[in-house]
Design an enzyme around this catalytic site. Structure first.
Site, short mmCIF file in Angstrom:
data_model
loop_
_atom_site.label_atom_id
_atom_site.label_comp_id
_atom_site.label_asym_id
_atom_site.label_seq_id
_atom_site.Cartn_x
_atom_site.Cartn_y
_atom_site.Cartn_z
CB THR A 125 -0.93 0.04 1.22
OG1 THR A 125 -0.15 -0.02 2.42
CG2 THR A 125 -1.91 -1.12 1.20
CD GLU A 126 3.83 2.44 4.15
OE1 GLU A 126 4.36 3.50 4.53
OE2 GLU A 126 3.93 1.36 4.76
CG MET A 127 7.44 3.63 -1.39
SD MET A 127 9.17 4.08 -1.37
CE MET A 127 9.06 5.84 -1.03
#
Length: 319
Positions: A125-127
């Protein structure tokens, strides 16, 4: 006027160990330490990496996308957008002074800045990337390849990239706040009202959780000690479980790392869910759910004035 809670009562509600820590040797507050002496070439590599979107799977996000150094080290959003352009589960905390926290992330799942970098890069969900791809991309850049060869015997690697990022972040301290100048002996650094706010901050028991060099960031605490914040807010999410998601321990349900209050006046919105849009609203929530108190409007305003003295400087400029 509402009377502040004596520390004996605070100890009964928040835990005697928290109060003991607040009253430990050196007092509840300390000014920021001097900037650490670190290898300049590693700092500069980390600075470049911090701003490099090649760390993300689709080259859309860098660390600086969410941790904007010209916006208090955060991004002013309730929840930042991840690599898929969807809101992340929790609010982005400031990167400034993060090296002084005893753990990283709201749920404390990382013990070091290196581990934090590792988890962020590969978080879907982040990088949304993986380290094999990141290392290949960075190693393919001649400038990076040369820089890493000079700074690290191993050259470009997962370990050296994480260390460079962490080394740069360790330089992101924000000295020069008026409160630090006050702690260092300049009694004129605070106004009379701000000094009263500092007094109220201590008397009401805020120091039970917010103390030490980072004015927080050195313990875990349940969100909703004296009230059910999540029931009142509604719309529960998995992220609201906090530390429980890491340990599976029922005692860790709704437990979070206590955030640092340094630069808090420039890092709205507040809390892990980004639900408090203003500092005034955040203070009101803390009184209701952590202290179980309704302060006078005057006391609440004085505490807000004190919190505004915690804003420091970075690279010689006010945040």
């Amino acid at each position: 006027m509402a009377q502040p809670l004596p520390l004996l009562v605070v100890a009964a509600t928040l835990g005697a160990s928290a109060v003991a820590l607040a009253q430990s040797v050196g007092g509840p507050f300390m000014p920021l330490p001097a900037l650490p002496v670190l290898a300049a070439e590693r700092v500069e590599l980390g600075r470049k990496l911090f701003n490099d979107p090649r760390l993300s799977s689709n080259n859309s996000l860098s660390c600086a996308s969410c941790h904007q150094l010209d916006h208090g080290g955060a991004d002013r959003l309730p929840r930042s957008l991840g690599v898929d352009a969807k809101p992340l589960p929790v609010n982005t905390p400031s990167v400034f002074n993060a090296s002084l926290n005893f753990r990283q992330f709201w749920d404390g799942r990382a013990q070091t800045l290196e581990q934090q970098a590792h988890l962020v890069v590969q978080s879907p969900t982040e990088m949304g990337s993986d380290w094999t791809v990141v290392v290949q991309r960075i190693a393919a850049d001649p400038q990076y390849r040369s820089g890493f060869a000079q700074a690290y015997s191993e050259g470009v690697s997962e370990h050296s990239i994480q260390n460079a990022l962490a080394t740069f972040q360790r330089t992101l301290l924000t000295p020069g706040s008026r409160f630090d100048r006050y702690l260092q002996g300049n009694t004129e650094a605070l106004t009379t009202e701000e000094k009263y706010g500092y007094q109220r901050f201590q008397e009401y028991g805020c120091i039970a959780c917010h103390q030490g060099v980072n004015i927080g960031g050195n313990m875990f605490q349940k969100f909703g000690v004296l009230g059910d914040y999540f029931k009142d807010r509604g719309n529960p999410s998995e992220a609201d479980l906090g530390r429980y998601n890491v340990t599976g321990d029922e005692d860790d349900r709704h437990v979070f790392k206590v955030p640092s209050l340094r630069n808090v006046a420039v890092t709205a919105p507040y809390f892990h869910d980004g639900s408090a849009a203003t500092l005034e609203a955040a203070v009101e929530v803390m009184f209701r759910y952590q202290l179980g108190r309704t302060p006078s409007a005057e006391d609440q305003a004085l505490i807000v004035q004190f919190l505004k003295t915690l804003t420091g400087e970075w690279e010689g400029k006010p945040l």
